[in-house]
Design a protein around this motif. Structure first.
Motif, PDB file in Angstrom:
ATOM      1  N   PHE A   1       1.176  -1.007   0.186  1.00 37.46           N
ATOM      2  CA  PHE A   1      -0.090  -0.135  -0.013  1.00 37.46           C
ATOM      3  C   PHE A   1       0.686   1.146  -0.241  1.00 37.46           C
ATOM      4  O   PHE A   1       0.693   1.992  -0.905  1.00 37.46           O
ATOM      5  N   LEU A   2       1.722   1.277   1.029  1.00 29.09           N
ATOM      6  CA  LEU A   2       2.753   2.459   0.538  1.00 29.09           C
ATOM      7  C   LEU A   2       3.423   2.479  -0.882  1.00 29.09           C
ATOM      8  O   LEU A   2       4.233   3.723  -1.343  1.00 29.09           O
ATOM      9  N   LEU A   3       3.747   1.078  -1.277  1.00 34.27           N
ATOM     10  CA  LEU A   3       4.401   1.397  -2.961  1.00 34.27           C
ATOM     11  C   LEU A   3       3.544   1.819  -3.222  1.00 34.27           C
ATOM     12  O   LEU A   3       3.557   3.349  -4.125  1.00 34.27           O
ATOM     13  N   LEU A   4       1.731   1.935  -3.682  1.00 36.64           N
ATOM     14  CA  LEU A   4       1.047   2.144  -3.906  1.00 36.64           C
ATOM     15  C   LEU A   4       1.037   3.920  -4.271  1.00 36.64           C
ATOM     16  O   LEU A   4       0.979   4.685  -4.918  1.00 36.64           O
ATOM     17  N   LEU A   5       1.216   4.407  -3.174  1.00 32.52           N
ATOM     18  CA  LEU A   5       1.505   5.855  -2.540  1.00 32.52           C
ATOM     19  C   LEU A   5       2.453   6.261  -3.313  1.00 32.52           C
ATOM     20  O   LEU A   5       2.495   6.989  -3.408  1.00 32.52           O
ATOM     21  N   LEU A   6       3.796   5.731  -3.473  1.00 31.00           N
ATOM     22  CA  LEU A   6       4.651   6.098  -3.858  1.00 31.00           C
ATOM     23  C   LEU A   6       4.596   6.535  -5.554  1.00 31.00           C
ATOM     24  O   LEU A   6       4.962   7.017  -5.691  1.00 31.00           O
ATOM     25  N   LEU A   7       4.243   5.381  -5.783  1.00 32.69           N
ATOM     26  CA  LEU A   7       3.936   5.902  -7.485  1.00 32.69           C
ATOM     27  C   LEU A   7       2.778   6.740  -7.460  1.00 32.69           C
ATOM     28  O   LEU A   7       3.243   7.571  -8.363  1.00 32.69           O
ATOM     29  N   ILE A   8       1.714   7.309  -6.824  1.00 29.62           N
ATOM     30  CA  ILE A   8       1.190   8.792  -6.936  1.00 29.62           C
ATOM     31  C   ILE A   8       2.498   9.393  -6.632  1.00 29.62           C
ATOM     32  O   ILE A   8       2.018  10.570  -7.858  1.00 29.62           O
TER      33      ILE A   8
ATOM     34  N   ALA B   1     -10.567  16.183  -2.561  1.00 33.57           N
ATOM     35  CA  ALA B   1     -11.362  15.976  -3.463  1.00 33.57           C
ATOM     36  C   ALA B   1      -9.582  15.898  -4.651  1.00 33.57           C
ATOM     37  O   ALA B   1      -9.110  14.998  -4.873  1.00 33.57           O
ATOM     38  N   PHE B   2      -9.029  16.959  -4.177  1.00 30.76           N
ATOM     39  CA  PHE B   2      -7.153  16.741  -5.140  1.00 30.76           C
ATOM     40  C   PHE B   2      -6.623  16.452  -4.127  1.00 30.76           C
ATOM     41  O   PHE B   2      -5.592  16.786  -4.613  1.00 30.76           O
ATOM     42  N   LEU B   3      -7.025  16.243  -2.862  1.00 30.01           N
ATOM     43  CA  LEU B   3      -5.425  15.435  -2.110  1.00 30.01           C
ATOM     44  C   LEU B   3      -5.169  13.738  -1.630  1.00 30.01           C
ATOM     45  O   LEU B   3      -6.756  13.066  -1.769  1.00 30.01           O
ATOM     46  N   PRO B   4      -4.218  12.947  -1.587  1.00 30.14           N
ATOM     47  CA  PRO B   4      -4.732  11.655  -2.063  1.00 30.14           C
ATOM     48  C   PRO B   4      -5.168  11.714  -0.239  1.00 30.14           C
ATOM     49  O   PRO B   4      -4.288  11.868   0.032  1.00 30.14           O
ATOM     50  N   ASN B   5      -5.614  10.565  -0.534  1.00 25.35           N
ATOM     51  CA  ASN B   5      -5.866  10.157   1.239  1.00 25.35           C
ATOM     52  C   ASN B   5      -5.146   9.510   1.533  1.00 25.35           C
ATOM     53  O   ASN B   5      -5.169   7.386   1.286  1.00 25.35           O
ATOM     54  N   VAL B   6      -4.330   9.772   2.618  1.00 30.63           N
ATOM     55  CA  VAL B   6      -2.957   9.184   2.813  1.00 30.63           C
ATOM     56  C   VAL B   6      -3.217   8.301   4.056  1.00 30.63           C
ATOM     57  O   VAL B   6      -2.584   7.277   3.869  1.00 30.63           O
ATOM     58  N   GLN B   7      -3.946   8.316   4.799  1.00 30.01           N
ATOM     59  CA  GLN B   7      -4.701   7.762   5.262  1.00 30.01           C
ATOM     60  C   GLN B   7      -5.274   6.010   5.055  1.00 30.01           C
ATOM     61  O   GLN B   7      -4.973   5.224   6.009  1.00 30.01           O
ATOM     62  N   GLU B   8      -5.684   6.341   4.113  1.00 27.36           N
ATOM     63  CA  GLU B   8      -6.093   5.022   3.386  1.00 27.36           C
ATOM     64  C   GLU B   8      -5.021   4.109   2.903  1.00 27.36           C
ATOM     65  O   GLU B   8      -5.413   2.227   2.586  1.00 27.36           O
ATOM     66  N   PHE B   9      -3.643   4.489   2.858  1.00 27.03           N
ATOM     67  CA  PHE B   9      -2.580   3.837   2.386  1.00 27.03           C
ATOM     68  C   PHE B   9      -1.715   3.596   3.814  1.00 27.03           C
ATOM     69  O   PHE B   9      -0.853   2.177   3.474  1.00 27.03           O
ATOM     70  N   TRP B  10      -2.081   3.991   4.762  1.00 27.69           N
ATOM     71  CA  TRP B  10      -1.218   3.839   6.336  1.00 27.69           C
ATOM     72  C   TRP B  10      -1.906   2.793   6.949  1.00 27.69           C
ATOM     73  O   TRP B  10      -2.792   3.182   7.513  1.00 27.69           O
ATOM     74  N   LEU B  11      -1.229   1.634   6.962  1.00 23.68           N
ATOM     75  CA  LEU B  11      -2.222  -0.141   7.385  1.00 23.68           C
ATOM     76  C   LEU B  11      -1.847  -0.432   9.034  1.00 23.68           C
ATOM     77  O   LEU B  11      -2.209  -1.187   9.204  1.00 23.68           O
ATOM     78  N   ALA B  12      -0.472   0.477   9.143  1.00 23.02           N
ATOM     79  CA  ALA B  12      -0.086  -0.031  10.353  1.00 23.02           C
ATOM     80  C   ALA B  12      -0.969  -0.157  11.718  1.00 23.02           C
ATOM     81  O   ALA B  12      -0.659  -1.343  12.143  1.00 23.02           O
ATOM     82  N   ASP B  13      -0.817   0.609  11.554  1.00 25.49           N
ATOM     83  CA  ASP B  13      -1.772   1.505  13.282  1.00 25.49           C
ATOM     84  C   ASP B  13      -3.586   0.417  12.886  1.00 25.49           C
ATOM     85  O   ASP B  13      -3.842  -0.132  14.012  1.00 25.49           O
ATOM     86  N   ARG B  14      -4.100   0.026  11.518  1.00 31.70           N
ATOM     87  CA  ARG B  14      -5.495  -1.008  11.077  1.00 31.70           C
ATOM     88  C   ARG B  14      -4.800  -2.513  12.099  1.00 31.70           C
ATOM     89  O   ARG B  14      -5.575  -3.259  12.456  1.00 31.70           O
ATOM     90  N   PHE B  15      -3.398  -2.730  11.171  1.00 31.55           N
ATOM     91  CA  PHE B  15      -3.313  -3.978  11.469  1.00 31.55           C
ATOM     92  C   PHE B  15      -2.883  -4.533  12.350  1.00 31.55           C
ATOM     93  O   PHE B  15      -3.517  -5.541  13.201  1.00 31.55           O
TER      94      PHE B  15
ATOM     95  N   ALA C   1      -7.445  -7.276   8.375  1.00 33.48           N
ATOM     96  CA  ALA C   1      -7.239  -7.620   8.343  1.00 33.48           C
ATOM     97  C   ALA C   1      -7.390  -7.525   5.935  1.00 33.48           C
ATOM     98  O   ALA C   1      -8.669  -6.442   6.100  1.00 33.48           O
ATOM     99  N   CYS C   2      -6.474  -6.901   5.884  1.00 28.41           N
ATOM    100  CA  CYS C   2      -6.800  -6.695   3.960  1.00 28.41           C
ATOM    101  C   CYS C   2      -7.672  -7.071   2.928  1.00 28.41           C
ATOM    102  O   CYS C   2      -7.378  -8.283   2.377  1.00 28.41           O
ATOM    103  N   SER C   3      -8.715  -7.186   2.575  1.00 27.21           N
ATOM    104  CA  SER C   3      -9.005  -7.596   2.108  1.00 27.21           C
ATOM    105  C   SER C   3      -8.588  -7.683   0.385  1.00 27.21           C
ATOM    106  O   SER C   3      -8.787  -6.591   0.230  1.00 27.21           O
ATOM    107  N   PRO C   4      -9.489  -8.684  -0.798  1.00 28.06           N
ATOM    108  CA  PRO C   4      -9.129  -7.762  -2.585  1.00 28.06           C
ATOM    109  C   PRO C   4      -9.512  -7.290  -2.601  1.00 28.06           C
ATOM    110  O   PRO C   4      -9.686  -6.382  -3.655  1.00 28.06           O
ATOM    111  N   GLU C   5     -10.983  -6.556  -2.338  1.00 25.73           N
ATOM    112  CA  GLU C   5     -11.689  -5.785  -2.338  1.00 25.73           C
ATOM    113  C   GLU C   5     -11.397  -4.144  -2.291  1.00 25.73           C
ATOM    114  O   GLU C   5     -11.340  -3.865  -2.942  1.00 25.73           O
ATOM    115  N   ARG C   6     -10.398  -4.282  -0.754  1.00 23.32           N
ATOM    116  CA  ARG C   6      -9.764  -3.142  -0.753  1.00 23.32           C
ATOM    117  C   ARG C   6      -8.529  -3.182  -1.836  1.00 23.32           C
ATOM    118  O   ARG C   6      -8.759  -1.863  -1.973  1.00 23.32           O
ATOM    119  N   LEU C   7      -8.098  -4.233  -1.890  1.00 22.53           N
ATOM    120  CA  LEU C   7      -6.260  -4.112  -2.644  1.00 22.53           C
ATOM    121  C   LEU C   7      -6.855  -3.755  -4.013  1.00 22.53           C
ATOM    122  O   LEU C   7      -6.521  -3.054  -4.414  1.00 22.53           O
TER     123      LEU C   7
END
Length: 322
Positions: free
Chosen positions: A216-223, A269-283, A288-294
């Motif tokens: 998920f952090l790699l996806l954020l880096l691609l942005i 709407a114009f900002l990348p929602n960084v919190q959606e990519f930061w999963l450390a606290d949620r884990f 659990a990361c679902s395929p739909e979320r991925l």
């Protein structure tokens, strides 16, 4: 094919950049040293090591993205290399997309090494262990020594290949480090317990949640590769890096902007929602990361990057190149 050719040359140039090498080396070493230097862990040393490693990955990765785009695209525009390339049958669209793909490849190599360093740091951190000789909180000092030594060993291998076979130093370093860290974790440390004694069975002690968190952090880096590439059309490396960090910090506040009324929702709407990519606290809370979320996060990354690159292409088309 033309975009892929530009991407290949950009990736090779980015990986040979001293900035990318130094940022990767600093990130990996700081991540490896952090669990060895902890003084106050509040009973959760592993989580502290994981969060610090992922934070190093994110912030150092944004710098890698900005430096790669700035040192390739901005330098090509300034030196006239871009004008020479565009004089050939290469469209500006292919050139810009190739630059983005090349910087994405550099970001992927960086994220791979930073993630494995975080995996090793989590094993090094203090954890409660019961052995035949003792029981209590214990650091894996063998893993700590190995993880700190691996970047130095990769540097030695790179120097040896450069002197013996005239290989490019930075490329040899990244290749060696990318292989040494997973091999050390899987083939070497898996046969040792936390106290350094030989293990009765293979146990690499890898936290599986780190792989989706790192992806998920790699996806954020691609942005941010797309953001840095588009900014580099008009700006030099330092301003592009500063604006990338400003966008990153603003992205942490996207949820608050969204709940602050219509005007705040328009900003969010114009900002990348960084919190959606930061999963450390949620884990840590059992998420659990679902395929739909991925899938949804990957599509969001592609759409956001496409929008940013479209703006960059408009700026690129309106720029005179000499």
């Amino acid at each position: 094919m033309r975009a892929l050719s530009v991407a290949k040359s950009t990736a090779l140039e980015g990986l040979q950049s001293p900035v990318a090498l130094l940022l990767t080396l600093a990130c990996v070493e700081l991540t490896a040293l952090q669990p060895l230097l902890q003084l106050h862990t509040f009973g959760d040393s592993v989580r502290l090591a994981r969060d610090c490693g992922l934070a190093f990955l994110l912030f150092s990765g944004v710098l890698v993205c900005a430096s790669t785009s700035g040192c390739t695209l901005a330098a090509d525009l300034r030196s006239g290399i871009a004008a020479t390339a565009l004089a050939k049958p290469i469209r500006r669209f292919d050139y810009l997309i190739g630059k983005w793909l090349g910087s994405c490849a550099v970001a992927a190599v960086f994220a791979w090494n930073a993630l494995w360093s975080t995996i090793l740091a989590c094993r090094t951190a203090e954890a409660y262990v019961e052995t035949a000789r003792s029981a209590g909180e214990m650091r894996d000092l063998l893993c700590g020594i190995v993880s700190v030594s691996l970047p130095l060993l990769a540097l030695a291998f790179a120097a040896l290949f450069h002197a013996w076979r005239a290989r490019r130093f930075a490329l040899s370093f990244f290749a060696a480090l990318s292989l040494l860290q997973p091999l050390a974790s899987l083939a070497l440390l898996g046969w040792f317990a936390r106290d350094g004694s030989p293990a009765l069975r293979w146990n690499p002690a890898i936290d599986p949640d780190l792989f989706p968190a790192g992806f998920f952090l790699l996806l954020l880096l691609l942005i941010f590769c797309a953001v840095s590439t588009s900014l580099s059309v008009r700006l030099q490396t330092a301003p592009a890096a500063a604006l990338s960090f400003f966008l990153l910090l603003s992205g942490f506040l996207a949820d608050r902007f969204a709940s602050a009324g219509t005007f705040g929702a328009c900003i969010a709407a114009f900002l990348p929602n960084v919190q959606e990519f930061w999963l450390a606290d949620r884990f840590a809370d059992g998420f659990a990361c679902s395929p739909e979320r991925l899938l949804l996060t990957t599509l969001y990354t592609l759409f956001y990057s496409s929008a940013v690159l479209s703006i960059g292409l408009l700026l690129f088309r309106n720029r005179d190149i000499q």
